[in-house]
Design an enzyme around this catalytic site. Sequence first.
Site, mmCIF file in Angstrom:
data_model
loop_
_atom_site.group_PDB
_atom_site.id
_atom_site.type_symbol
_atom_site.label_atom_id
_atom_site.label_comp_id
_atom_site.label_asym_id
_atom_site.label_seq_id
_atom_site.Cartn_x
_atom_site.Cartn_y
_atom_site.Cartn_z
ATOM 1 N N HIS A 57 0.890 -1.141 -0.227
ATOM 2 C CA HIS A 57 -0.140 -0.010 0.012
ATOM 3 C C HIS A 57 0.819 1.511 -0.103
ATOM 4 O O HIS A 57 2.230 1.060 0.391
ATOM 5 C CB HIS A 57 -0.821 -0.129 1.312
ATOM 6 C CG HIS A 57 -2.126 -0.910 1.188
ATOM 7 N ND1 HIS A 57 -1.941 -2.284 1.230
ATOM 8 C CD2 HIS A 57 -3.362 -0.667 0.633
ATOM 9 C CE1 HIS A 57 -3.109 -2.865 1.305
ATOM 10 N NE2 HIS A 57 -4.202 -1.826 0.518
ATOM 11 N N LYS A 82 -0.757 4.771 4.578
ATOM 12 C CA LYS A 82 -1.547 3.932 5.472
ATOM 13 C C LYS A 82 -0.758 3.590 6.759
ATOM 14 O O LYS A 82 0.368 3.185 6.603
ATOM 15 C CB LYS A 82 -1.770 2.725 4.689
ATOM 16 C CG LYS A 82 -2.523 1.362 5.246
ATOM 17 C CD LYS A 82 -2.898 0.196 4.173
ATOM 18 C CE LYS A 82 -3.699 -0.874 4.936
ATOM 19 N NZ LYS A 82 -4.703 -0.436 5.273
#
Lengths: 274, 274, 274, 274
Positions: D163, D167
Amino acid sequence: MSNQSQIPVVVNGAMGRMGCEIVKAIAAADDMKLVGAIDRKPEAVGQDIGEIAGCGPLEVPVTMDLEATLVMAQSEGNAVMVDVTHPAKIYEQVRAAIAYGVRPVVGTTGLTPEQIIQLAEFAEKASVGCLIIPNFAIGVILMQQAALKAAEYFDHVEIIELHHNRKADAPSGTAVKTAQMLQEVKPSFNPPQVKETETLPGARGGTTPEGINIHSVRLPGLVAHQEIMFGAPGQVYTLRHDAMDRVCFMPGVLLCVRKILPLKSLLYGLDKLL
Amino acid sequence: MSNQSQIPVVVNGAMGRMGCEIVKAIAAADDMKLVGAIDRKPEAVGQDIGEIAGCGPLEVPVTMDLEATLVMAQSEGNAVMVDVTHPAKIYEQVRAAIAYGVRPVVGTTGLTPEQIIQLAEFAEKASVGCLIIPNFAIGVILMQQAALKAAEYFDHVEIIELHHNRKADAPSGTAVKTAQMLQEVKPSFNPPQVKETETLPGARGGTTPEGINIHSVRLPGLVAHQEIMFGAPGQVYTLRHDAMDRVCFMPGVLLCVRKILPLKSLLYGLDKLL
Amino acid sequence: MSNQSQIPVVVNGAMGRMGCEIVKAIAAADDMKLVGAIDRKPEAVGQDIGEIAGCGPLEVPVTMDLEATLVMAQSEGNAVMVDVTHPAKIYEQVRAAIAYGVRPVVGTTGLTPEQIIQLAEFAEKASVGCLIIPNFAIGVILMQQAALKAAEYFDHVEIIELHHNRKADAPSGTAVKTAQMLQEVKPSFNPPQVKETETLPGARGGTTPEGINIHSVRLPGLVAHQEIMFGAPGQVYTLRHDAMDRVCFMPGVLLCVRKILPLKSLLYGLDKLL
Amino acid sequence: MSNQSQIPVVVNGAMGRMGCEIVKAIAAADDMKLVGAIDRKPEAVGQDIGEIAGCGPLEVPVTMDLEATLVMAQSEGNAVMVDVTHPAKIYEQVRAAIAYGVRPVVGTTGLTPEQIIQLAEFAEKASVGCLIIPNFAIGVILMQQAALKAAEYFDHVEIIELHHNRKADAPSGTAVKTAQMLQEVKPSFNPPQVKETETLPGARGGTTPEGINIHSVRLPGLVAHQEIMFGAPGQVYTLRHDAMDRVCFMPGVLLCVRKILPLKSLLYGLDKLL
């Protein structure tokens, strides 16, 4: 007697898996000639190393006698010894080769920094080329060099290395080495954008002193793979090397045999030759 | 009046998608100051380009007047014009910028070789730096440079480029350019090991004059990706770039603005600056 | 005499590469016992197949006599014959095995549709299970089944298959088969968004009658790999299988040996057993 | 008044990013009609949600009045409410929708098990369909289902999720959920072949109670990606999903709107509809 234009090569540790592969590679190279095959297995002495390696007879019998082989190789002129034995004996063997004027190409990560310094001094004094090569895979070295260049422009990088599940240690030596090399470009990577939390400890991988996350995957079916992923807003740049078979080291071994001839001192690492 | 240490920058084509992204990138760069925003939309004249680009007011109104903007920029000293307009007008605009001593950074693939030669002569005569940059993505350039190095040691290479399915042409310009660059290293690649047959025409991809196979994948969900795969016995070395968003071009644009200042002539390609 | 709980297995074509691998896999399986090893090499008759395959003595001598071996296997009860010989002889051999009540597991793509129908009728009449398995790789079958499911929800799909450069034909049989299977779900894929043009013929790959693009990459260092990429706005779903070694077929072979016992007729394809 | 064959749909949370995307998707679907747009922003009340979402006027004004909207929707017959508001209010809103006979499609992971049980009872009693969908991405659900199937045949599996570096938590909820699902097939995975040691803590990733290693990569340039790698001797089977944009959730949302009509009770998870 070797062809004038062929480099005479001795393989030390010729009966190991890596040694056999090297024997075959040298036998297949037009510009080289295998002149000696050393191994410490008394039961194999006298057998043709070509038969053992599986490339047909080479008329080179296995011997345990390093010194006699070096003397013979030296007499051929411009000889090279490829040493893929265990680290414990390497230091002495490499000194012996240098002393006899046979250029050593050594595939090991097992020498101490002190030993390497001493070998360098010894090679320098003798004006004999010597190569210490922790990794013969040209693809891995190219990947590391490309990563060094990328690190000048990217601040974020993570390494994923993937190996078969019989590999006990994690991360791989190559992954750790790659992270260390990147530190030459920048003291630290991956400045945090948010405060990270791990709900499962270890999920974010191991973090090197340079701040580089390393992830080690272990699965049967894998062989030896490494990915270096660089990220920046809107883009990802990935370098990947897949090693499926030890035959992938042979171009690096042959390159070393060819490039050591004009050298007069010790070099460490295949990157010095690329 | 710009801060002494800030580079004054004009953006030509400021209201396009790429132009807006550049306006935002310059606004966010401490060492630059946006001083002009040119676009050919009469209805937008006078509006604040910062509001249009979505980064808040910058007190730079959109104008259609290139010359007046160049004069103003020149008065700021050491000014740069980033031009991301359509190819048809670029040649004249770049000449104008050079004439006014405002250094042009031009993102286009649309100039003819003749136009580039003429601009180079004009920049040289005026002692004004000029950059023609077909691709601002640093990651792509790094990938191409790494591929050039790898091509010295690998004889086999194929290129896979993957784009969204609204891209009409195949292969991508970057893939073709990459293959052409590799030819500088070796005249031909992929010597055949067997006689190949295609039971489905095109399965083996398109083959460039260098013998490099290019495969173009088109799917919704993809953005812009390229993989260069080098193979040798026992190993594969892969370089991959994923461009997800045009923000990925901004580091390249800013690099150009910074590196053009000391230049006195024209350079072609971002690789000259890396 | 085999252990009560062990399945007696005959391997036909035991000295080939695949045959040797199967001999080793059966020797290592607790619930199976190798009882026969057939091959057409006169010079090997009488030698222990375990020694030849490299897993140590199994007390099973190589024989050329199919019928005698089938008779002996049948007497052990519930016997299975794994046949990995060349297609030319398979039809007759499989009939013979069925006639003797020895269940055949056949790894071949070489039977004609007519031959398969005849064998199915013969097996049905004899109430003897028979498996024709074009691909023993469980991973490949799982990938194809997952692709069938995905094809219900995705309209766009391309296949990339990658093999070593000694593979002469392109695309691979597995890639073609995968495309054909997807047609069961939808008559056609990849509705065009734009009018595509190829500046390099073949760049977009080979297109199957279902409109699925197949790209075949050939490089030394690769083994046998396939990727199926599904795309939709904002997402890509990729299935990939990497086969590095024929040992990957063994779980499929062993599964067939176990699952054939209760069967009373012919099944085609490993997917019927998963 | 909606077309006879069109499903009337209310979007709750219509002005959020996900809400706007859903408004556009419904507007583009021939078999649906947007009849209500609820959001808690007083300043937006009365504005056309189509203008706000960027798909042109839809003649549906934003409202803050949930009940009035449900009454109106109910009068259209067979109405559906897609709820993408924050978890805190969802329980009450879903109860209200069920009470008014408007079928709720709820995209949230924020309901407690007790709340889900109560909603299930309430929906059952009212004979009104209700869908609680933690993840609308069809590709992710297909990947998880394919992984469940693969886990029957593979004993070794690791998960890599990648990601963007904004995040904060690792591993992703989807990765944890995937590992939990695999436990339904086998109580534990990855039986060790050797005694592993980590020279860099965390290198081997986080290990779930099922013995599945999860590796979380975080880099700018990434969006949301997950790989599930299964390994067995000689083969690797990899499932990968790349989510580039929230538009990837729309096919799942539309599927829910269509499939909820005949339902008379609550279902949890998109996998129930595939």
